[in-house]
Motif scaffolding. Structure first.
Motif, mmCIF file in Angstrom:
data_model
loop_
_atom_site.group_PDB
_atom_site.id
_atom_site.type_symbol
_atom_site.label_atom_id
_atom_site.label_comp_id
_atom_site.label_asym_id
_atom_site.label_seq_id
_atom_site.Cartn_x
_atom_site.Cartn_y
_atom_site.Cartn_z
ATOM 1 N N THR A 129 50.692 36.258 39.458
ATOM 2 C CA THR A 129 49.297 35.851 39.568
ATOM 3 C C THR A 129 48.439 37.013 40.044
ATOM 4 O O THR A 129 48.869 37.793 40.892
ATOM 5 N N VAL A 130 47.252 37.113 39.492
ATOM 6 C CA VAL A 130 46.249 38.060 39.983
ATOM 7 C C VAL A 130 45.089 37.246 40.528
ATOM 8 O O VAL A 130 44.582 36.334 39.860
ATOM 9 N N ILE A 131 44.695 37.569 41.753
ATOM 10 C CA ILE A 131 43.539 36.925 42.387
ATOM 11 C C ILE A 131 42.419 37.949 42.404
ATOM 12 O O ILE A 131 42.520 38.977 43.077
ATOM 13 N N ARG A 132 41.375 37.700 41.637
ATOM 14 C CA ARG A 132 40.223 38.612 41.604
ATOM 15 C C ARG A 132 39.128 38.075 42.514
ATOM 16 O O ARG A 132 38.760 36.909 42.420
ATOM 17 N N ILE A 133 38.651 38.942 43.401
ATOM 18 C CA ILE A 133 37.529 38.577 44.258
ATOM 19 C C ILE A 133 36.265 39.085 43.578
ATOM 20 O O ILE A 133 36.176 40.256 43.209
ATOM 21 N N GLN A 134 35.307 38.178 43.414
ATOM 22 C CA GLN A 134 34.052 38.524 42.753
ATOM 23 C C GLN A 134 32.883 38.144 43.650
ATOM 24 O O GLN A 134 33.022 37.308 44.541
ATOM 25 N N ARG A 135 31.739 38.761 43.386
ATOM 26 C CA ARG A 135 30.509 38.354 44.062
ATOM 27 C C ARG A 135 29.531 37.893 43.002
ATOM 28 O O ARG A 135 29.195 38.642 42.088
ATOM 29 N N VAL A 136 29.100 36.671 43.128
ATOM 30 C CA VAL A 136 28.121 36.098 42.214
ATOM 31 C C VAL A 136 26.916 35.671 43.041
ATOM 32 O O VAL A 136 27.044 34.810 43.916
ATOM 33 N N LYS A 137 25.772 36.302 42.799
ATOM 34 C CA LYS A 137 24.546 36.021 43.556
ATOM 35 C C LYS A 137 24.776 36.128 45.058
ATOM 36 O O LYS A 137 24.332 35.285 45.841
ATOM 37 N N GLY A 138 25.524 37.163 45.432
ATOM 38 C CA GLY A 138 25.764 37.425 46.844
ATOM 39 C C GLY A 138 26.852 36.585 47.480
ATOM 40 O O GLY A 138 27.162 36.756 48.656
ATOM 41 N N ARG A 139 27.445 35.665 46.726
ATOM 42 C CA ARG A 139 28.505 34.803 47.275
ATOM 43 C C ARG A 139 29.852 35.216 46.712
ATOM 44 O O ARG A 139 29.965 35.553 45.540
ATOM 45 N N ARG A 140 30.855 35.148 47.557
ATOM 46 C CA ARG A 140 32.208 35.526 47.167
ATOM 47 C C ARG A 140 32.877 34.367 46.441
ATOM 48 O O ARG A 140 32.759 33.211 46.843
ATOM 49 N N SER A 141 33.581 34.682 45.340
ATOM 50 C CA SER A 141 34.351 33.653 44.638
ATOM 51 C C SER A 141 35.697 34.249 44.225
ATOM 52 O O SER A 141 35.854 35.474 44.173
ATOM 53 N N TYR A 142 36.648 33.379 43.933
ATOM 54 C CA TYR A 142 38.006 33.808 43.625
ATOM 55 C C TYR A 142 38.422 33.280 42.254
ATOM 56 O O TYR A 142 38.313 32.089 41.986
ATOM 57 N N ALA A 143 38.901 34.197 41.415
ATOM 58 C CA ALA A 143 39.446 33.817 40.110
ATOM 59 C C ALA A 143 40.958 34.013 40.169
ATOM 60 O O ALA A 143 41.437 35.101 40.517
ATOM 61 N N VAL A 144 41.713 32.979 39.900
ATOM 62 C CA VAL A 144 43.164 33.033 39.914
ATOM 63 C C VAL A 144 43.653 33.034 38.464
ATOM 64 O O VAL A 144 43.447 32.084 37.733
ATOM 65 N N GLU A 145 44.311 34.148 38.082
ATOM 66 C CA GLU A 145 44.768 34.313 36.709
ATOM 67 C C GLU A 145 46.285 34.434 36.690
ATOM 68 O O GLU A 145 46.848 35.265 37.382
ATOM 69 N N GLU A 146 46.913 33.615 35.872
ATOM 70 C CA GLU A 146 48.364 33.675 35.737
ATOM 71 C C GLU A 146 48.767 34.851 34.860
ATOM 72 O O GLU A 146 48.085 35.207 33.916
ATOM 73 N N MET A 147 49.913 35.423 35.199
ATOM 74 C CA MET A 147 50.515 36.470 34.384
ATOM 75 C C MET A 147 51.913 36.015 34.015
ATOM 76 O O MET A 147 52.470 35.120 34.662
ATOM 77 N N PRO A 148 52.522 36.611 32.995
ATOM 78 C CA PRO A 148 53.909 36.225 32.658
ATOM 79 C C PRO A 148 54.832 36.450 33.844
ATOM 80 O O PRO A 148 54.698 37.435 34.571
ATOM 81 N N CYS A 149 55.744 35.536 34.046
ATOM 82 C CA CYS A 149 56.688 35.613 35.173
ATOM 83 C C CYS A 149 57.641 36.792 34.954
ATOM 84 O O CYS A 149 58.039 37.085 33.840
ATOM 85 N N SER A 150 58.033 37.441 36.073
ATOM 86 C CA SER A 150 58.915 38.604 35.983
ATOM 87 C C SER A 150 60.376 38.247 35.881
ATOM 88 O O SER A 150 61.221 39.094 35.774
ATOM 89 N N THR A 151 60.709 36.944 35.935
ATOM 90 C CA THR A 151 62.119 36.557 35.844
ATOM 91 C C THR A 151 62.483 36.210 34.422
ATOM 92 O O THR A 151 61.658 35.974 33.585
#
Length: 198
Positions: free
Chosen positions: A176-198
């Protein structure tokens, strides 16, 4: 001042930047909810954002959730003392009750020592910045231990252009990648799945 090819100390300073670590309890709750909703509790996560967006603050609170709520044993490689802020071996920040912290040595070295000696289910480190960090994360992940880490960047495309991070992405170390973004001065989090390493 250099001695034997290494920085020994500084003199005649023209400016000084003081970084004061602080905790924000509950900062990671929105991320934890998204991870739980996607069935990714306790998975390997990379927190990705430009400098100053709160990566370390989010990492610290996510460590607490992994430990106290999800009951996982967490090892923290805290090179500069910004995550746990140890004082006489006791964390000054609420990082969780099942957390072991190694402070004051390189992240890669600390991560491997924690892996070998503390039986962690998760190892966390802040700011992947060297080949040694990448090598340690690769070893840790291939030993069946989840990893939590942070890196500077806006998105995966930017990260993929940097040679340092390419081995981690190629080997699919993170689920998983968690991207921290700022939208109109407010912090938000986008959680994106990636292929599993197993």
């Amino acid at each position: 001042v250099m001695r034997e090819g290494r920085i020994h100390h500084f003199r005649e300073l023209s400016s000084l930047a003081l970084r004061i670590a602080h905790e924000v309890p509950g900062a990671a709750i929105p991320v934890a909810r998204k991870l739980t909703g996607k069935g990714l509790r306790g998975c390997s996560c990379l927190i990705l954002a430009p400098p100053g967006y709160g990566k370390t603050t989010l990492l610290r609170d996510l460590i607490r959730i992994y430990s106290d709520q999800w009951k996982l044993r967490v090892g923290v490689a805290d090179e500069r003392g910004e995550i746990a802020a140890l004082l006489h071996g006791v964390p000054q920040f609420a990082v969780g009750s099942t957390v072991d912290v190694m402070e004051g040595c390189g992240k890669g070295e600390a991560g491997l020592l924690l892996l070998r000696s503390m039986n962690p289910q998760v190892i966390a480190m802040d700011e992947i910045t060297s080949p040694e960090d990448v090598e340690a994360l690769t070893v840790i992940a291939h030993c069946g231990t989840a990893v939590l880490a942070t890196a500077h960047g806006s998105d995966l495309a930017e990260l993929a252009r940097r040679p340092l991070y390419q081995p981690l992405l190629r080997q699919q170390i993170f689920q998983t990648v968690i991207r921290i973004q700022r939208v109109k001065g407010r912090r938000s989090y986008a959680v994106e799945e990636m292929p599993c390493s197993t």
